[in-house]
Write a protein that holds these residues in place. Structure first.
Motif, PDB file in Angstrom:
ATOM      1  N   GLY A   1       3.370  20.130 -11.794  1.00 25.14           N
ATOM      2  CA  GLY A   1       2.678  19.662 -10.597  1.00 25.14           C
ATOM      3  C   GLY A   1       2.312  18.199 -10.596  1.00 25.14           C
ATOM      4  N   PHE A   2       2.885  17.398 -11.510  1.00 17.78           N
ATOM      5  CA  PHE A   2       2.553  15.974 -11.531  1.00 17.78           C
ATOM      6  C   PHE A   2       3.205  15.248 -10.349  1.00 17.78           C
ATOM      7  N   GLY A   3       2.614  14.116  -9.980  1.00 18.70           N
ATOM      8  CA  GLY A   3       3.230  13.237  -9.004  1.00 18.70           C
ATOM      9  C   GLY A   3       4.160  12.277  -9.717  1.00 18.70           C
ATOM     10  N   CYS A   4       5.244  11.899  -9.047  1.00 19.79           N
ATOM     11  CA  CYS A   4       6.227  11.017  -9.677  1.00 19.79           C
ATOM     12  C   CYS A   4       6.443   9.791  -8.805  1.00 19.79           C
ATOM     13  N   LEU A   5       6.223   8.617  -9.385  1.00 21.74           N
ATOM     14  CA  LEU A   5       6.549   7.350  -8.733  1.00 21.74           C
ATOM     15  C   LEU A   5       7.890   6.911  -9.293  1.00 21.74           C
ATOM     16  N   PHE A   6       8.922   6.968  -8.464  1.00 20.24           N
ATOM     17  CA  PHE A   6      10.300   6.811  -8.915  1.00 20.24           C
ATOM     18  C   PHE A   6      10.861   5.496  -8.395  1.00 20.24           C
ATOM     19  N   ILE A   7      11.163   4.583  -9.312  1.00 24.39           N
ATOM     20  CA  ILE A   7      11.671   3.262  -8.944  1.00 24.39           C
ATOM     21  C   ILE A   7      13.193   3.272  -9.063  1.00 24.39           C
ATOM     22  N   ALA A   8      13.878   2.857  -8.003  1.00 25.12           N
ATOM     23  CA  ALA A   8      15.339   2.908  -8.036  1.00 25.12           C
ATOM     24  C   ALA A   8      15.928   1.967  -7.002  1.00 25.12           C
ATOM     25  N   HIS A   9      17.162   1.565  -7.254  1.00 20.43           N
ATOM     26  CA  HIS A   9      17.923   0.826  -6.244  1.00 20.43           C
ATOM     27  C   HIS A   9      19.091   1.652  -5.722  1.00 20.43           C
TER      28      HIS A   9
ATOM     29  N   ILE B   1      16.100  13.146  -5.261  1.00 22.89           N
ATOM     30  CA  ILE B   1      14.835  13.442  -5.941  1.00 22.89           C
ATOM     31  C   ILE B   1      13.594  13.165  -5.109  1.00 22.89           C
ATOM     32  N   ALA B   2      13.678  12.262  -4.131  1.00 24.68           N
ATOM     33  CA  ALA B   2      12.468  11.795  -3.452  1.00 24.68           C
ATOM     34  C   ALA B   2      11.939  12.781  -2.429  1.00 24.68           C
ATOM     35  N   THR B   3      10.631  12.823  -2.301  1.00 27.25           N
ATOM     36  CA  THR B   3       9.957  13.492  -1.198  1.00 27.25           C
ATOM     37  C   THR B   3       9.687  12.489  -0.091  1.00 27.25           C
ATOM     38  N   ASN B   4       9.206  11.303  -0.520  1.00 19.34           N
ATOM     39  CA  ASN B   4       8.927  10.196   0.400  1.00 19.34           C
ATOM     40  C   ASN B   4       9.537   8.923  -0.151  1.00 19.34           C
ATOM     41  N   VAL B   5       9.772   7.963   0.739  1.00 19.99           N
ATOM     42  CA  VAL B   5      10.448   6.722   0.362  1.00 19.99           C
ATOM     43  C   VAL B   5       9.694   5.533   0.936  1.00 19.99           C
ATOM     44  N   ALA B   6       9.559   4.483   0.118  1.00 19.09           N
ATOM     45  CA  ALA B   6       9.040   3.205   0.592  1.00 19.09           C
ATOM     46  C   ALA B   6      10.081   2.136   0.264  1.00 19.09           C
ATOM     47  N   VAL B   7      10.533   1.422   1.280  1.00 18.04           N
ATOM     48  CA  VAL B   7      11.589   0.426   1.112  1.00 18.04           C
ATOM     49  C   VAL B   7      10.949  -0.943   0.958  1.00 18.04           C
TER      50      VAL B   7
ATOM     51  N   SER C   1       0.843  -1.195   0.000  1.00 18.82           N
ATOM     52  CA  SER C   1       0.000   0.000   0.000  1.00 18.82           C
ATOM     53  C   SER C   1       0.876   1.242   0.000  1.00 18.82           C
ATOM     54  N   PHE C   2       0.414   2.279  -0.700  1.00 16.84           N
ATOM     55  CA  PHE C   2       1.120   3.557  -0.685  1.00 16.84           C
ATOM     56  C   PHE C   2       0.210   4.638  -1.235  1.00 16.84           C
ATOM     57  N   GLU C   3       0.615   5.890  -1.021  1.00 12.36           N
ATOM     58  CA  GLU C   3      -0.088   7.041  -1.583  1.00 12.36           C
ATOM     59  C   GLU C   3       0.921   7.972  -2.241  1.00 12.36           C
ATOM     60  N   LEU C   4       0.521   8.543  -3.375  1.00 15.32           N
ATOM     61  CA  LEU C   4       1.340   9.514  -4.091  1.00 15.32           C
ATOM     62  C   LEU C   4       0.547  10.800  -4.231  1.00 15.32           C
ATOM     63  N   HIS C   5       1.147  11.907  -3.821  1.00 12.46           N
ATOM     64  CA  HIS C   5       0.464  13.197  -3.835  1.00 12.46           C
ATOM     65  C   HIS C   5       0.962  14.068  -4.984  1.00 12.46           C
ATOM     66  N   ALA C   6       0.117  15.001  -5.394  1.00 15.57           N
ATOM     67  CA  ALA C   6       0.470  15.928  -6.466  1.00 15.57           C
ATOM     68  C   ALA C   6       1.711  16.725  -6.081  1.00 15.57           C
ATOM     69  N   GLY C   7       2.630  16.854  -7.035  1.00 19.57           N
ATOM     70  CA  GLY C   7       3.833  17.633  -6.816  1.00 19.57           C
ATOM     71  C   GLY C   7       4.892  16.956  -5.991  1.00 19.57           C
ATOM     72  N   GLN C   8       4.661  15.704  -5.592  1.00 23.49           N
ATOM     73  CA  GLN C   8       5.633  14.985  -4.779  1.00 23.49           C
ATOM     74  C   GLN C   8       6.199  13.789  -5.534  1.00 23.49           C
ATOM     75  N   THR C   9       7.329  13.283  -5.037  1.00 24.09           N
ATOM     76  CA  THR C   9       7.972  12.111  -5.625  1.00 24.09           C
ATOM     77  C   THR C   9       8.088  11.024  -4.567  1.00 24.09           C
TER      78      THR C   9
END
Length: 280
Positions: free
Chosen positions: A205-213, A221-227, A35-43
């Motif tokens: 103002g788009f939201g960005c879901l950024f996949i990285a290792h 770049i991230a605003t929030n992180v899910a590990v 589960s996760f949430e992505l907000h406008a203007g955030q990564t």
């Protein structure tokens, strides 16, 4: 404002039995109640080692892969089971930027044709004509618009990734999913692409879901992180909270593995909130 909300996403794949042996097919759980949430203007960065399930999670969120169970909401609408024209509209609002720019660009098409392809697929009007739109998109990603008649092989890796970003922007998405979008690039080029994405996000103002290792990239770049590990999210929070005060042992191991030129400088940087000068 919540743009994208995933709840208890599960994705299972059938794994065939070994040929010639009496061994039945089994089910492999690649994503396990995420589960996760992505907000406008955030990564939001999904991070973890290869095989952790982060890319599959991104594809579930973008509806490129069907979920086994769970739900995905885009701007409050459940998009989990949408089909046909309704799914086509989701495709407009959620666009992908892929890892290998050259693999995702048709080598037989010019840049003009590539970056305007989403407009054709979406049957959207092209004010001013295709060439005008293509040149505008190229300018937005800092490419020479006079090169719109060139082919992907005539560009560097960083330039090719800019073409991929321009293509994603063509239909004005609300969510940009970047799946290891800078991992194939040199470090200096990575920084350029990250700065480009941050600038575009500030404008659009788009939201960005950024996949990285690469956690060094994530920190920029991230605003929030899910590990993620083993298909599950084991820790999530703001970038600073996760990086500066990791709670899960797996997160601590990931952070400990990040190469540093001088570990003592990093320790001093954390103590002094980033105000560290290189010793003379």
């Amino acid at each position: 404002m919540t743009l994208l909300r995933a709840r208890n996403l599960v994705k299972e794949f059938d794994v065939a039995g070994t040929a010639g042996l009496v061994k039945p097919a089994r089910r492999f759980t690649a994503v396990d109640h995420v589960s996760f949430e992505l907000h406008a203007g955030q990564t939001l960065a999904l991070v973890g080692e290869s095989g952790s399930g982060k890319s599959t999670t991104a594809r579930l969120a973008a509806r490129l892969v069907d979920v086994t169970s769970g739900t995905v909401h885009l701007d409050g609408q459940d998009i989990t089971a949408l089909q046909g024209g309704d799914l086509l509209e989701v495709r407009r609002q959620v666009q992908m930027v892929f890892q290998d720019p050259f693999s995702s660009l048709n080598p037989r098409h010019t840049v003009e044709r590539i970056v305007t392809a989403p407009l054709r697929y979406q049957k959207r009007p092209v004010p001013g004509g295709v060439r005008t739109v293509a040149r505008s998109l190229m300018e937005r990603v800092s490419l020479n618009p006079d090169h719109s008649d060139r082919y992907p092989a005539q560009f560097s890796g960083g330039q090719a990734q800019r073409i991929g970003i321009a293509r994603a922007l063509a239909v004005g998405p609300r969510v940009l999913v970047c799946d290891e979008a800078v991992s194939a690039l040199d470090v200096s080029v990575q920084a350029q692409i990250i700065n480009l994405l941050r600038g575009l996000q500030a404008e659009e103002g788009f939201g960005c879901l950024f996949i990285a290792h690469d956690l060094a990239v994530v920190r920029q770049i991230a605003t929030n992180v899910a590990v993620m590990t083993g298909g599950q999210v084991v820790e999530s929070g703001s970038r600073d909270a996760v990086f500066d005060s990791p709670q899960h042992e797996y997160t601590r191991r990931l952070l400990a593995a990040v190469p540093r030129i001088r570990p003592e400088w990093e320790a001093a940087r954390l103590r002094n909130a980033g105000r560290v000068r290189e010793p003379q």
